[in-house]
Design a protein around this motif. Structure first.
Motif, mmCIF file in Angstrom:
data_model
loop_
_atom_site.group_PDB
_atom_site.id
_atom_site.type_symbol
_atom_site.label_atom_id
_atom_site.label_comp_id
_atom_site.label_asym_id
_atom_site.label_seq_id
_atom_site.Cartn_x
_atom_site.Cartn_y
_atom_site.Cartn_z
ATOM 1 N N GLU A 10 0.894 -1.218 -0.090
ATOM 2 C CA GLU A 10 -0.075 -0.068 -0.004
ATOM 3 C C GLU A 10 0.790 1.265 -0.023
ATOM 4 O O GLU A 10 0.572 1.929 -0.739
ATOM 5 C CB GLU A 10 -0.955 -0.131 1.306
ATOM 6 C CG GLU A 10 -2.088 -1.110 1.191
ATOM 7 C CD GLU A 10 -2.886 -1.170 2.267
ATOM 8 O OE1 GLU A 10 -2.555 -0.799 3.564
ATOM 9 O OE2 GLU A 10 -3.853 -1.962 2.218
ATOM 10 N N GLU A 11 2.014 1.155 0.705
ATOM 11 C CA GLU A 11 2.776 2.467 0.831
ATOM 12 C C GLU A 11 3.580 2.559 -0.537
ATOM 13 O O GLU A 11 3.763 3.799 -0.826
ATOM 14 C CB GLU A 11 3.820 2.351 2.000
ATOM 15 C CG GLU A 11 3.074 2.641 3.230
ATOM 16 C CD GLU A 11 4.059 2.145 4.687
ATOM 17 O OE1 GLU A 11 5.260 2.149 4.282
ATOM 18 O OE2 GLU A 11 3.636 2.318 5.648
ATOM 19 N N ILE A 67 -5.656 0.419 -5.508
ATOM 20 C CA ILE A 67 -5.555 -0.975 -5.033
ATOM 21 C C ILE A 67 -7.229 -1.653 -4.858
ATOM 22 O O ILE A 67 -7.836 -1.062 -4.140
ATOM 23 C CB ILE A 67 -4.738 -1.270 -3.824
ATOM 24 C CG1 ILE A 67 -3.495 -0.789 -3.959
ATOM 25 C CG2 ILE A 67 -4.896 -2.687 -3.623
ATOM 26 C CD1 ILE A 67 -2.729 -0.541 -3.041
ATOM 27 N N GLU A 68 -7.548 -2.656 -5.391
ATOM 28 C CA GLU A 68 -8.815 -3.160 -5.466
ATOM 29 C C GLU A 68 -8.773 -4.497 -4.567
ATOM 30 O O GLU A 68 -9.881 -4.797 -3.949
ATOM 31 C CB GLU A 68 -9.473 -3.709 -6.802
ATOM 32 C CG GLU A 68 -9.589 -2.186 -7.537
ATOM 33 C CD GLU A 68 -10.750 -2.560 -8.530
ATOM 34 O OE1 GLU A 68 -10.842 -3.546 -9.275
ATOM 35 O OE2 GLU A 68 -11.549 -1.664 -8.669
ATOM 36 N N VAL A 82 -6.570 -0.928 -10.487
ATOM 37 C CA VAL A 82 -7.228 0.052 -11.583
ATOM 38 C C VAL A 82 -6.097 1.038 -11.846
ATOM 39 O O VAL A 82 -5.932 1.861 -10.826
ATOM 40 C CB VAL A 82 -8.560 0.460 -11.360
ATOM 41 C CG1 VAL A 82 -8.949 1.378 -12.356
ATOM 42 C CG2 VAL A 82 -9.526 -0.673 -11.281
ATOM 43 N N TYR A 83 -5.840 1.363 -13.161
ATOM 44 C CA TYR A 83 -5.034 2.485 -13.244
ATOM 45 C C TYR A 83 -5.887 3.582 -14.059
ATOM 46 O O TYR A 83 -6.533 3.315 -14.886
ATOM 47 C CB TYR A 83 -3.957 2.050 -14.226
ATOM 48 C CG TYR A 83 -2.781 1.036 -14.141
ATOM 49 C CD1 TYR A 83 -2.214 0.734 -12.943
ATOM 50 C CD2 TYR A 83 -3.385 -0.244 -14.546
ATOM 51 C CE1 TYR A 83 -1.413 -0.368 -12.689
ATOM 52 C CE2 TYR A 83 -2.448 -1.292 -14.471
ATOM 53 C CZ TYR A 83 -1.694 -1.282 -13.285
ATOM 54 O OH TYR A 83 -0.675 -2.425 -12.954
ATOM 55 N N THR A 84 -5.753 4.985 -13.610
ATOM 56 C CA THR A 84 -6.325 5.813 -14.181
ATOM 57 C C THR A 84 -5.238 7.257 -14.510
ATOM 58 O O THR A 84 -4.149 6.984 -13.785
ATOM 59 C CB THR A 84 -7.498 6.410 -13.121
ATOM 60 O OG1 THR A 84 -6.717 7.012 -11.994
ATOM 61 C CG2 THR A 84 -8.389 5.569 -12.992
ATOM 62 N N TYR A 103 -7.555 1.723 -17.045
ATOM 63 C CA TYR A 103 -7.468 0.256 -17.566
ATOM 64 C C TYR A 103 -7.205 -0.569 -16.239
ATOM 65 O O TYR A 103 -6.885 -0.049 -15.241
ATOM 66 C CB TYR A 103 -6.724 -0.080 -18.636
ATOM 67 C CG TYR A 103 -5.158 0.155 -18.440
ATOM 68 C CD1 TYR A 103 -4.165 -0.721 -18.118
ATOM 69 C CD2 TYR A 103 -4.507 1.472 -18.165
ATOM 70 C CE1 TYR A 103 -2.639 -0.437 -17.981
ATOM 71 C CE2 TYR A 103 -3.214 1.878 -17.980
ATOM 72 C CZ TYR A 103 -2.486 0.750 -17.870
ATOM 73 O OH TYR A 103 -1.097 1.081 -17.628
ATOM 74 N N SER A 104 -7.576 -1.833 -16.124
ATOM 75 C CA SER A 104 -7.260 -2.808 -15.111
ATOM 76 C C SER A 104 -5.826 -3.607 -15.156
ATOM 77 O O SER A 104 -5.354 -3.560 -16.362
ATOM 78 C CB SER A 104 -8.352 -3.898 -15.156
ATOM 79 O OG SER A 104 -9.502 -3.370 -14.974
#
Length: 137
Positions: A10-11, A67-68, A82-84, A103-104
């Motif tokens: 996460e970090e 992060i999902e 997921v990237y945005t 996109y995923s």
């Protein structure tokens, strides 16, 4: 150990990718990291990783990783993402449009001594290419 690796992941995404603080990459990555990015390019070492990240930041200035899901087992982890971002720089021959992309992807990590030694990232490039090419018509 699972909670610790989850926190590192996460970090890593927040600091290195979302805040674009590449000078902090050494806190998360082994000096000998093997990295295969979501665009299919393979690099080695922290400098190679940083060059790859800078290329992505050039194409998508506000690239953001959401992060999902995170699954940790032993010294390995899998992350669904997921990237945005906004298409603000040339990528794969597609001129920048300023349009939003989404996109995923998924990343498979291997850790040693709380550092990422291997990262294999998959991105849904068909969706990405479709967004880049659709925005050029």
């Amino acid at each position: 150990m699972a909670k610790q690796l989850r926190q590192i992941i996460e970090e890593y995404y927040e600091v290195v990718w979302n805040e674009q603080k590449l000078d902090q990459a050494h806190h998360f990555l082994s000096p000998t990291i093997n990295f295969r990015g979501s665009l299919g390019m393979k690099v080695e070492g922290i400098n190679g990783f940083c060059d790859y990240a800078k290329m992505l930041f050039g194409a998508f200035s506000n690239l953001y990783h959401v992060i999902e899901e995170v699954v940790v087992e032993g010294d390995k982890a899998a992350v669904r993402l997921v990237y945005t971002g906004s298409h603000t720089g040339k990528l794969f021959g597609f001129e920048p449009t300023g349009n939003r992309i989404r996109y995923s992807g998924a990343c498979f990590f291997k850790f040693e001594d709380d550092k990422i030694v291997d990262a294999w990232v998959l991105g849904d490039l068909n969706v990405l290419y479709g967004q880049l090419s659709a925005s050029n018509h």
